[in-house]
Design a protein around this motif. Sequence first.
Motif, PDB file in Angstrom:
ATOM      1  N   ALA A 153       0.830  -1.201   0.000  1.00  0.00           N
ATOM      2  CA  ALA A 153       0.000   0.000   0.000  1.00  0.00           C
ATOM      3  C   ALA A 153       0.865   1.252   0.000  1.00  0.00           C
ATOM      4  O   ALA A 153       0.713   2.127  -0.852  1.00  0.00           O
ATOM      5  N   THR A 154       1.808   1.333   0.932  1.00  0.00           N
ATOM      6  CA  THR A 154       2.558   2.577   1.139  1.00  0.00           C
ATOM      7  C   THR A 154       3.408   2.962  -0.070  1.00  0.00           C
ATOM      8  O   THR A 154       3.455   4.148  -0.444  1.00  0.00           O
ATOM      9  N   GLU A 155       4.088   2.009  -0.687  1.00  0.00           N
ATOM     10  CA  GLU A 155       4.983   2.348  -1.785  1.00  0.00           C
ATOM     11  C   GLU A 155       4.211   2.782  -3.035  1.00  0.00           C
ATOM     12  O   GLU A 155       4.633   3.700  -3.745  1.00  0.00           O
ATOM     13  N   PHE A 156       3.082   2.138  -3.279  1.00  0.00           N
ATOM     14  CA  PHE A 156       2.229   2.554  -4.399  1.00  0.00           C
ATOM     15  C   PHE A 156       1.654   3.940  -4.141  1.00  0.00           C
ATOM     16  O   PHE A 156       1.709   4.831  -4.998  1.00  0.00           O
ATOM     17  N   LYS A 168       0.891   9.690  -5.245  1.00  0.00           N
ATOM     18  CA  LYS A 168       0.614  10.989  -4.628  1.00  0.00           C
ATOM     19  C   LYS A 168       1.696  11.999  -4.964  1.00  0.00           C
ATOM     20  O   LYS A 168       1.415  13.204  -5.095  1.00  0.00           O
ATOM     21  N   ARG A 169       2.926  11.550  -5.110  1.00  0.00           N
ATOM     22  CA  ARG A 169       4.006  12.451  -5.510  1.00  0.00           C
ATOM     23  C   ARG A 169       3.793  12.989  -6.932  1.00  0.00           C
ATOM     24  O   ARG A 169       4.393  13.994  -7.317  1.00  0.00           O
ATOM     25  N   ASN A 217       4.742  -9.476  -6.653  1.00  0.00           N
ATOM     26  CA  ASN A 217       5.040  -9.804  -5.258  1.00  0.00           C
ATOM     27  C   ASN A 217       5.162  -8.527  -4.417  1.00  0.00           C
ATOM     28  O   ASN A 217       4.962  -7.429  -4.935  1.00  0.00           O
ATOM     29  N   PRO A 218       5.490  -8.642  -3.127  1.00  0.00           N
ATOM     30  CA  PRO A 218       5.541  -7.451  -2.269  1.00  0.00           C
ATOM     31  C   PRO A 218       6.512  -6.365  -2.701  1.00  0.00           C
ATOM     32  O   PRO A 218       6.411  -5.230  -2.228  1.00  0.00           O
ATOM     33  N   PHE A 219       7.436  -6.703  -3.573  1.00  0.00           N
ATOM     34  CA  PHE A 219       8.430  -5.729  -4.027  1.00  0.00           C
ATOM     35  C   PHE A 219       8.018  -5.043  -5.342  1.00  0.00           C
ATOM     36  O   PHE A 219       8.826  -4.358  -5.962  1.00  0.00           O
ATOM     37  N   SER A 220       6.767  -5.211  -5.751  1.00  0.00           N
ATOM     38  CA  SER A 220       6.331  -4.748  -7.067  1.00  0.00           C
ATOM     39  C   SER A 220       5.356  -3.579  -7.042  1.00  0.00           C
ATOM     40  O   SER A 220       4.883  -3.145  -8.089  1.00  0.00           O
ATOM     41  N   GLY A 221       5.043  -3.039  -5.868  1.00  0.00           N
ATOM     42  CA  GLY A 221       4.084  -1.941  -5.778  1.00  0.00           C
ATOM     43  C   GLY A 221       4.516  -0.699  -6.539  1.00  0.00           C
ATOM     44  O   GLY A 221       3.719  -0.071  -7.249  1.00  0.00           O
ATOM     45  N   LYS A 222       5.793  -0.321  -6.399  1.00  0.00           N
ATOM     46  CA  LYS A 222       6.308   0.847  -7.124  1.00  0.00           C
ATOM     47  C   LYS A 222       6.247   0.612  -8.626  1.00  0.00           C
ATOM     48  O   LYS A 222       5.955   1.533  -9.394  1.00  0.00           O
ATOM     49  N   ALA A 223       6.551  -0.596  -9.047  1.00  0.00           N
ATOM     50  CA  ALA A 223       6.548  -0.905 -10.475  1.00  0.00           C
ATOM     51  C   ALA A 223       5.138  -0.790 -11.054  1.00  0.00           C
ATOM     52  O   ALA A 223       4.953  -0.302 -12.174  1.00  0.00           O
ATOM     53  N   VAL A 224       4.145  -1.218 -10.302  1.00  0.00           N
ATOM     54  CA  VAL A 224       2.758  -1.068 -10.746  1.00  0.00           C
ATOM     55  C   VAL A 224       2.414   0.412 -10.853  1.00  0.00           C
ATOM     56  O   VAL A 224       1.801   0.851 -11.838  1.00  0.00           O
ATOM     57  N   THR A 270      -4.456  -4.087  -3.104  1.00  0.00           N
ATOM     58  CA  THR A 270      -3.264  -4.466  -2.347  1.00  0.00           C
ATOM     59  C   THR A 270      -3.356  -5.938  -1.945  1.00  0.00           C
ATOM     60  O   THR A 270      -4.390  -6.570  -2.111  1.00  0.00           O
ATOM     61  N   GLY A 271      -2.252  -6.446  -1.371  1.00  0.00           N
ATOM     62  CA  GLY A 271      -2.222  -7.842  -0.991  1.00  0.00           C
ATOM     63  C   GLY A 271      -2.090  -8.066   0.509  1.00  0.00           C
ATOM     64  O   GLY A 271      -2.530  -7.266   1.319  1.00  0.00           O
ATOM     65  N   GLY A 272      -1.450  -9.176   0.841  1.00  0.00           N
ATOM     66  CA  GLY A 272      -1.498  -9.725   2.176  1.00  0.00           C
ATOM     67  C   GLY A 272      -2.421 -10.932   2.101  1.00  0.00           C
ATOM     68  O   GLY A 272      -3.421 -10.908   1.378  1.00  0.00           O
ATOM     69  N   HIS A 273      -2.122 -11.990   2.822  1.00  0.00           N
ATOM     70  CA  HIS A 273      -2.885 -13.222   2.660  1.00  0.00           C
ATOM     71  C   HIS A 273      -4.370 -13.090   2.990  1.00  0.00           C
ATOM     72  O   HIS A 273      -5.198 -13.866   2.507  1.00  0.00           O
ATOM     73  N   GLY A 274      -4.725 -12.094   3.795  1.00  0.00           N
ATOM     74  CA  GLY A 274      -6.127 -11.935   4.151  1.00  0.00           C
ATOM     75  C   GLY A 274      -7.046 -11.752   2.958  1.00  0.00           C
ATOM     76  O   GLY A 274      -8.221 -12.140   2.992  1.00  0.00           O
TER      77      GLY A 274
END
Length: 229
Positions: free
Chosen positions: A29-32, A37-38, A212-219, A103-107
């Motif tokens: 969530a945070t990195e995306f 927002k920037r 994966n969790p390291f892909s938020g910025k790339a999206v 966003t993700g997370g197993h939930g």
Amino acid sequence: MDKKILVVMTNTDHYGDDSEKTGLWLAEATEFVDKVKRNGIKVNYVSPKGGKIPLDPRSMKKPYASKKDYQILNSLDFKRRAINNSLKPSDINPDDYIAIYYTGGHGVLWDFPKNLELKEIAEKIYHNGGYVCSVCHGLVGLLNLKDYNDKYLIDGRNITGFTDEEEKLGGKGDKVPYSSEQEAKYRGANFVKTLPYTPNAIKCGRIITGQNPFSGKAVARELLKALDK
């Protein structure tokens, strides 16, 4: 109309019948959000039930969480509008958004795919010419989306998400109710993947997915490039 993106987060804080804690994977969530927002795009936060968002304890540790992730987490805006008081689907007007981002997370495996309200919101955003995006397990939010011809939106599309190999390496393969990768393939998607736990984002039409969790910025980068055109 101001450009706005709808960020979808889970309310589920454990693995089904297992008491082990899960929830939102923080950096997804945070990195995306930081990236878009920037670039002057406003963000709203929604979850299947609204209200509080649980955080996966593992996502709060290194190497998954950075100082920047914690800065965003502890910011007044993110705490107030995302973690403590996310919107309900009934609060959302899809016409206000140019994109939706799961966003993700197993939930999310438990509360994203079967939520009809979120499904209708995402489909409306897409049919309005907007983008449907996800990262990691958030892919399951796309599984049941359909076009006007009642065809799965991901059918025949290049997409990605958390892989079976990554699930195994992450040590939670015996706790998940189904495989994100296999369910996507079952719906006709061309599942594209790279090395485990390396950034990977795929754009196919107006669908953008991260592995994966390291892909938020790339999206976020792929979405911003698309919106600039």
